[in-house]
Design a protein around this motif. Structure first.
Motif, PDB file in Angstrom:
ATOM      1  N   ILE A   7       1.062  -1.592   0.162  1.00 45.78           N
ATOM      2  CA  ILE A   7      -0.193  -0.059  -0.111  1.00 45.78           C
ATOM      3  C   ILE A   7       0.929   1.581  -0.104  1.00 45.78           C
ATOM      4  O   ILE A   7       0.770   2.412  -0.179  1.00 45.78           O
ATOM      5  CB  ILE A   7      -1.043  -0.075   0.705  1.00 45.78           C
ATOM      6  CG1 ILE A   7      -1.924  -1.266   1.381  1.00 45.78           C
ATOM      7  CG2 ILE A   7      -1.796   1.401   1.476  1.00 45.78           C
ATOM      8  CD1 ILE A   7      -3.045  -1.232   2.230  1.00 45.78           C
ATOM      9  N   LEU A   8       1.804   1.631   0.920  1.00 42.72           N
ATOM     10  CA  LEU A   8       2.939   2.867   0.795  1.00 42.72           C
ATOM     11  C   LEU A   8       3.659   2.593  -0.267  1.00 42.72           C
ATOM     12  O   LEU A   8       4.038   3.747  -1.198  1.00 42.72           O
ATOM     13  CB  LEU A   8       3.459   2.103   1.993  1.00 42.72           C
ATOM     14  CG  LEU A   8       2.799   2.419   3.789  1.00 42.72           C
ATOM     15  CD1 LEU A   8       3.460   2.701   5.057  1.00 42.72           C
ATOM     16  CD2 LEU A   8       2.219   3.649   3.835  1.00 42.72           C
ATOM     17  N   GLN A   9       4.468   1.423  -0.647  1.00 40.69           N
ATOM     18  CA  GLN A   9       4.825   1.463  -1.909  1.00 40.69           C
ATOM     19  C   GLN A   9       4.653   2.231  -3.026  1.00 40.69           C
ATOM     20  O   GLN A   9       4.543   2.284  -3.774  1.00 40.69           O
ATOM     21  CB  GLN A   9       5.389   0.340  -2.485  1.00 40.69           C
ATOM     22  CG  GLN A   9       6.606   0.303  -3.623  1.00 40.69           C
ATOM     23  CD  GLN A   9       7.713   1.388  -2.635  1.00 40.69           C
ATOM     24  OE1 GLN A   9       8.560   0.983  -2.032  1.00 40.69           O
ATOM     25  NE2 GLN A   9       8.469   1.865  -3.741  1.00 40.69           N
ATOM     26  N   MET A  10       2.944   1.572  -2.908  1.00 36.26           N
ATOM     27  CA  MET A  10       1.790   2.118  -4.957  1.00 36.26           C
ATOM     28  C   MET A  10       1.459   3.779  -3.622  1.00 36.26           C
ATOM     29  O   MET A  10       1.374   4.570  -5.055  1.00 36.26           O
ATOM     30  CB  MET A  10       0.661   1.774  -4.496  1.00 36.26           C
ATOM     31  CG  MET A  10       0.843  -0.004  -4.761  1.00 36.26           C
ATOM     32  SD  MET A  10      -0.168  -0.794  -5.100  1.00 36.26           S
ATOM     33  CE  MET A  10      -1.039  -0.398  -6.915  1.00 36.26           C
ATOM     34  N   TYR A  11       1.505   4.517  -2.957  1.00 32.69           N
ATOM     35  CA  TYR A  11       1.338   5.585  -3.189  1.00 32.69           C
ATOM     36  C   TYR A  11       2.309   6.941  -3.009  1.00 32.69           C
ATOM     37  O   TYR A  11       2.586   7.525  -3.234  1.00 32.69           O
ATOM     38  CB  TYR A  11       0.767   5.633  -0.980  1.00 32.69           C
ATOM     39  CG  TYR A  11       0.324   7.708  -0.900  1.00 32.69           C
ATOM     40  CD1 TYR A  11      -0.681   7.375  -0.906  1.00 32.69           C
ATOM     41  CD2 TYR A  11       1.542   7.859  -0.049  1.00 32.69           C
ATOM     42  CE1 TYR A  11      -0.746   8.593  -0.779  1.00 32.69           C
ATOM     43  CE2 TYR A  11       0.684   8.829   0.274  1.00 32.69           C
ATOM     44  CZ  TYR A  11       0.087   9.533  -0.346  1.00 32.69           C
ATOM     45  OH  TYR A  11      -0.184  11.053   0.676  1.00 32.69           O
ATOM     46  N   ASN A  40       1.290  10.578   9.075  1.00 32.42           N
ATOM     47  CA  ASN A  40       1.290  11.259  10.831  1.00 32.42           C
ATOM     48  C   ASN A  40       2.606  10.580  11.802  1.00 32.42           C
ATOM     49  O   ASN A  40       3.147  11.585  12.412  1.00 32.42           O
ATOM     50  CB  ASN A  40      -0.691  11.303  11.348  1.00 32.42           C
ATOM     51  CG  ASN A  40      -1.064  11.682  11.135  1.00 32.42           C
ATOM     52  OD1 ASN A  40      -1.293  12.541  10.552  1.00 32.42           O
ATOM     53  ND2 ASN A  40      -2.413  10.606  11.995  1.00 32.42           N
ATOM     54  N   LYS A  41       3.537   9.877  11.251  1.00 36.13           N
ATOM     55  CA  LYS A  41       4.281   8.867  11.942  1.00 36.13           C
ATOM     56  C   LYS A  41       5.540   9.042  11.149  1.00 36.13           C
ATOM     57  O   LYS A  41       6.605   8.674  11.362  1.00 36.13           O
ATOM     58  CB  LYS A  41       3.920   7.837  11.335  1.00 36.13           C
ATOM     59  CG  LYS A  41       3.408   6.978  12.264  1.00 36.13           C
ATOM     60  CD  LYS A  41       3.390   6.621  13.636  1.00 36.13           C
ATOM     61  CE  LYS A  41       2.300   6.476  14.077  1.00 36.13           C
ATOM     62  NZ  LYS A  41       3.126   6.101  16.051  1.00 36.13           N
ATOM     63  N   ASN A  42       5.275  10.173   9.963  1.00 39.32           N
ATOM     64  CA  ASN A  42       6.273  10.872   9.217  1.00 39.32           C
ATOM     65  C   ASN A  42       7.090  10.154   8.265  1.00 39.32           C
ATOM     66  O   ASN A  42       8.481   9.578   7.957  1.00 39.32           O
ATOM     67  CB  ASN A  42       7.397  11.663   9.898  1.00 39.32           C
ATOM     68  CG  ASN A  42       6.449  12.722  10.535  1.00 39.32           C
ATOM     69  OD1 ASN A  42       5.175  14.043   9.715  1.00 39.32           O
ATOM     70  ND2 ASN A  42       7.015  13.319  11.855  1.00 39.32           N
ATOM     71  N   ILE A  43       6.387   9.269   8.126  1.00 43.19           N
ATOM     72  CA  ILE A  43       7.375   8.026   7.315  1.00 43.19           C
ATOM     73  C   ILE A  43       6.688   8.369   5.611  1.00 43.19           C
ATOM     74  O   ILE A  43       5.769   8.446   5.137  1.00 43.19           O
ATOM     75  CB  ILE A  43       6.592   6.512   6.796  1.00 43.19           C
ATOM     76  CG1 ILE A  43       6.799   5.993   8.515  1.00 43.19           C
ATOM     77  CG2 ILE A  43       6.958   5.771   6.285  1.00 43.19           C
ATOM     78  CD1 ILE A  43       5.643   4.905   7.952  1.00 43.19           C
ATOM     79  N   ILE A  44       7.835   8.960   4.881  1.00 41.65           N
ATOM     80  CA  ILE A  44       7.897   9.006   3.759  1.00 41.65           C
ATOM     81  C   ILE A  44       8.424   8.237   2.417  1.00 41.65           C
ATOM     82  O   ILE A  44       8.210   8.928   1.449  1.00 41.65           O
ATOM     83  CB  ILE A  44       8.971  10.614   3.364  1.00 41.65           C
ATOM     84  CG1 ILE A  44       9.880  10.745   3.658  1.00 41.65           C
ATOM     85  CG2 ILE A  44       7.865  11.764   3.624  1.00 41.65           C
ATOM     86  CD1 ILE A  44      10.845  12.185   3.814  1.00 41.65           C
TER      87      ILE A  44
END
Length: 124
Positions: A7-11, A40-44
């Motif tokens: 999910i995060l990789q695609m985002y 919110n946890k600042n994962i970029i």
């Protein structure tokens, strides 16, 4: 299990949430929640050590289990519930008593059934 890493990789690659929902098969609420918590946890960006298990623990620390699968007791919630009008511990006891009496009835029945089956097996 939720694919947090995918999910995060695609985002982070610029895909829309609708595309992520279609690719992962998760609901739009789940995808939205994962992305919101990551922001919110600042994962970029994703690092190699950020696998699904690590991301679950980091994004959802309140869902972690402790000691043999038990969750920690949320005393604040319990106190709020007990502070509501007409809610006492004694109000819950009749329900518990009913359940315990049913349990006793079932356990007595199973014990008698076991005795009967044991006697039949001895005769055979």
């Amino acid at each position: 299990m939720i694919q947090y890493q995918k999910i995060l990789q695609m985002y982070f690659n610029g895909n829309s949430q609708r595309t992520i929902v279609a690719a992962t098969g998760h609901s739009w609420r789940t995808v939205k929640d994962v992305i919101h918590r990551a922001e919110n946890k600042n994962i970029i960006e994703l690092k190699p050590e950020m696998d699904n298990l690590w991301l679950f623990g980091f994004l959802y620390p309140e869902r972690q289990t402790f000691e043999r699968g038990y969750y920690p007791v949320n005393w604040e919630y319990i106190h709020k519930e007990l502070m509501k009008k007409n809610v006492t511990l004694s109000a819950t006891s009749p329900g518990i008593q009913r359940k315990s009496s049913k349990f006793k009835e079932i356990s007595i029945f199973l014990h008698q059934l076991y005795k009967g089956l044991s006697a039949i097996c001895r005769q055979i």
